[in-house]
Enzyme design. Structure first.
Site, PDB file in Angstrom:
ATOM      1  N   HIS A   1       0.781  -1.257   0.074  1.00 17.89           N
ATOM      2  CA  HIS A   1      -0.067  -0.119  -0.088  1.00 17.89           C
ATOM      3  C   HIS A   1       0.892   1.116  -0.223  1.00 17.89           C
ATOM      4  O   HIS A   1       1.623   1.366   1.006  1.00 17.89           O
ATOM      5  CB  HIS A   1      -0.829  -0.022   1.093  1.00 17.89           C
ATOM      6  CG  HIS A   1      -1.731   1.069   1.354  1.00 17.89           C
ATOM      7  ND1 HIS A   1      -2.799   1.660   0.452  1.00 17.89           N
ATOM      8  CD2 HIS A   1      -1.863   2.355   2.148  1.00 17.89           C
ATOM      9  CE1 HIS A   1      -3.512   2.713   0.841  1.00 17.89           C
ATOM     10  NE2 HIS A   1      -2.673   3.308   1.779  1.00 17.89           N
TER      11      HIS A   1
ATOM     12  N   ASP B   1      -2.063   3.557  -4.279  1.00 22.47           N
ATOM     13  CA  ASP B   1      -2.859   2.525  -3.652  1.00 22.47           C
ATOM     14  C   ASP B   1      -2.182   1.174  -3.725  1.00 22.47           C
ATOM     15  O   ASP B   1      -1.874   0.493  -2.451  1.00 22.47           O
ATOM     16  CB  ASP B   1      -4.318   2.739  -3.866  1.00 22.47           C
ATOM     17  CG  ASP B   1      -5.078   1.716  -2.587  1.00 22.47           C
ATOM     18  OD1 ASP B   1      -4.685   2.192  -1.407  1.00 22.47           O
ATOM     19  OD2 ASP B   1      -6.072   1.408  -3.008  1.00 22.47           O
TER      20      ASP B   1
ATOM     21  N   LYS C   1      -0.573  10.974   1.662  1.00 21.58           N
ATOM     22  CA  LYS C   1       0.365  10.409   0.409  1.00 21.58           C
ATOM     23  C   LYS C   1      -0.051  10.825  -0.956  1.00 21.58           C
ATOM     24  O   LYS C   1       0.758  11.052  -1.830  1.00 21.58           O
ATOM     25  CB  LYS C   1       0.299   8.846   0.637  1.00 21.58           C
ATOM     26  CG  LYS C   1       0.952   8.346   1.826  1.00 21.58           C
ATOM     27  CD  LYS C   1       1.115   6.787   2.084  1.00 21.58           C
ATOM     28  CE  LYS C   1      -0.297   5.982   1.971  1.00 21.58           C
ATOM     29  NZ  LYS C   1      -1.303   6.400   2.945  1.00 21.58           N
TER      30      LYS C   1
ATOM     31  N   ARG D   1      18.388  13.133  13.975  1.00 18.37           N
ATOM     32  CA  ARG D   1      18.614  14.256  13.142  1.00 18.37           C
ATOM     33  C   ARG D   1      19.839  13.919  12.123  1.00 18.37           C
ATOM     34  O   ARG D   1      19.698  14.469  11.275  1.00 18.37           O
ATOM     35  CB  ARG D   1      18.997  15.634  14.033  1.00 18.37           C
ATOM     36  CG  ARG D   1      17.717  16.164  14.712  1.00 18.37           C
ATOM     37  CD  ARG D   1      18.326  17.344  15.511  1.00 18.37           C
ATOM     38  NE  ARG D   1      18.493  18.626  14.555  1.00 18.37           N
ATOM     39  CZ  ARG D   1      17.693  19.461  13.960  1.00 18.37           C
ATOM     40  NH1 ARG D   1      16.308  19.010  14.398  1.00 18.37           N
ATOM     41  NH2 ARG D   1      18.045  20.366  13.145  1.00 18.37           N
TER      42      ARG D   1
END
Length: 308
Positions: free
Chosen positions: A138, A177, A159, A243
């Site tokens: 997906h 999808d 998305k 980070r």
């Protein structure tokens, strides 16, 4: 399970086959036990009888050199080994005893004018793709700056909206999808879109968009090689973020480690620019340029010089 008839039909444009014998066994299955495509088809080889046997000029000359009893013995070895089909290349005419044996034991016997070496190459490419390990994931699969990028994340994170923004910036849609991934080679994973969903992007509030019609032919791609996974997470997620990660993050896909970047979704963040930057950085890494590694070397040199 792939059958001989499917192989014939799928390759009709490139390899014109003619049935000689064994047509009733057209639904005979081609074995798929995780074998490489090179092991599924090849020149006549009695040591590997369970693969598709190809008779070229040299193989047919070798076969007809023996007397009938010896030929029957060789054919028995192939039949006991479970040969899926016998193919005659170069438009060769098989001896009658070979036709009779294939007809009697219901083994597909086909002929084609394609040269033996070319026939084997074409079938190996076909079988490698047809029988490749596959999975459906997906997400949204895009071509960003020539790199195959899979955008993943939980539902509702945007998305599709991110994909639409990237498409409007000149990048291309592969699948939305449901992304079908196939490992077509030892180090290659290809992604493509199911036929039903081709060119379509579903955006919340807008519904289904036909990207090809809206943005033109250059806005869609038929397939791409997967090189990068961009995983979206909520800014409030409890996941611990580094980070400056010292090591690249990877995710296993069909047995291959794929580079992965995690981006937090928050108000004011331009995710399209961040994805493009991640892709450019990945391209640099693929070329052997490690920005963080170079920075750490400079930092170490600076510390060393300051301590003198």
């Amino acid at each position: 399970m792939l059958t001989v008839q499917e192989l014939v039909d799928d390759n009709a444009d490139k390899i014109p086959f003619s049935w000689i014998a064994g047509h009733d066994a057209a639904d005979r299955a081609i074995p798929d036990d995780g074998m490489a495509a090179a092991d599924l088809v090849g020149h006549l080889n009695l040591i590997h009888p369970s693969r598709i046997q190809v008779f070229g000029q040299e193989e047919l000359a070798y076969y007809t050199r023996f007397d009938l009893r010896r030929r029957m013995h060789h054919m028995d070895e192939l039949l006991i080994g479970g040969v899926p089909a016998i193919l005659l290349a170069d438009g060769l005419t098989p001896p009658q005893d070979l036709i009779d044996q294939c007809a009697q034991h219901q083994v597909p016997l086909l002929s084609t004018p394609v040269a033996a070496a070319q026939l084997i190459d074409l079938l190996r490419i076909y079988l490698g793709k047809k029988l490749a390990p596959t999975t459906t994931v997906h997400g949204v699969f895009l071509d960003v700056l020539g790199l195959g990028v899979l955008i993943t994340g939980e539902s509702g994170l945007g998305k599709s909206e991110l994909a639409l923004e990237l498409i409007s910036r000149g990048h291309g849609l592969v699948a939305d999808d449901a992304v079908e991934l196939s490992r077509t080679a030892p180090g290659v994973i290809e992604g493509h879109c199911p036929q039903l969903l081709q060119n379509l992007l579903e955006v919340r509030g807008l519904g289904l968009l036909d990207i090809r019609t809206i943005f033109g032919e250059t806005s869609v791609r038929r397939k791409m090689r997967l090189k990068l996974i961009v995983h979206l997470v909520r800014a409030t997620a409890q996941d611990k973020f580094e980070r400056l990660p010292l090591q690249d993050i990877t995710q296993d896909m069909l047995g291959l480690p794929i580079r992965k970047v995690m981006l937090q979704v928050a108000a004011g963040r331009n995710l399209a620019v961040l994805v493009e930057a991640a892709v450019r950085n990945t391209i640099l890494k693929l070329r052997g340029i490690d920005t963080l590694g170079e920075f750490m070397e400079r930092q170490a040199m600076a510390i060393l010089q300051s301590s003198k």
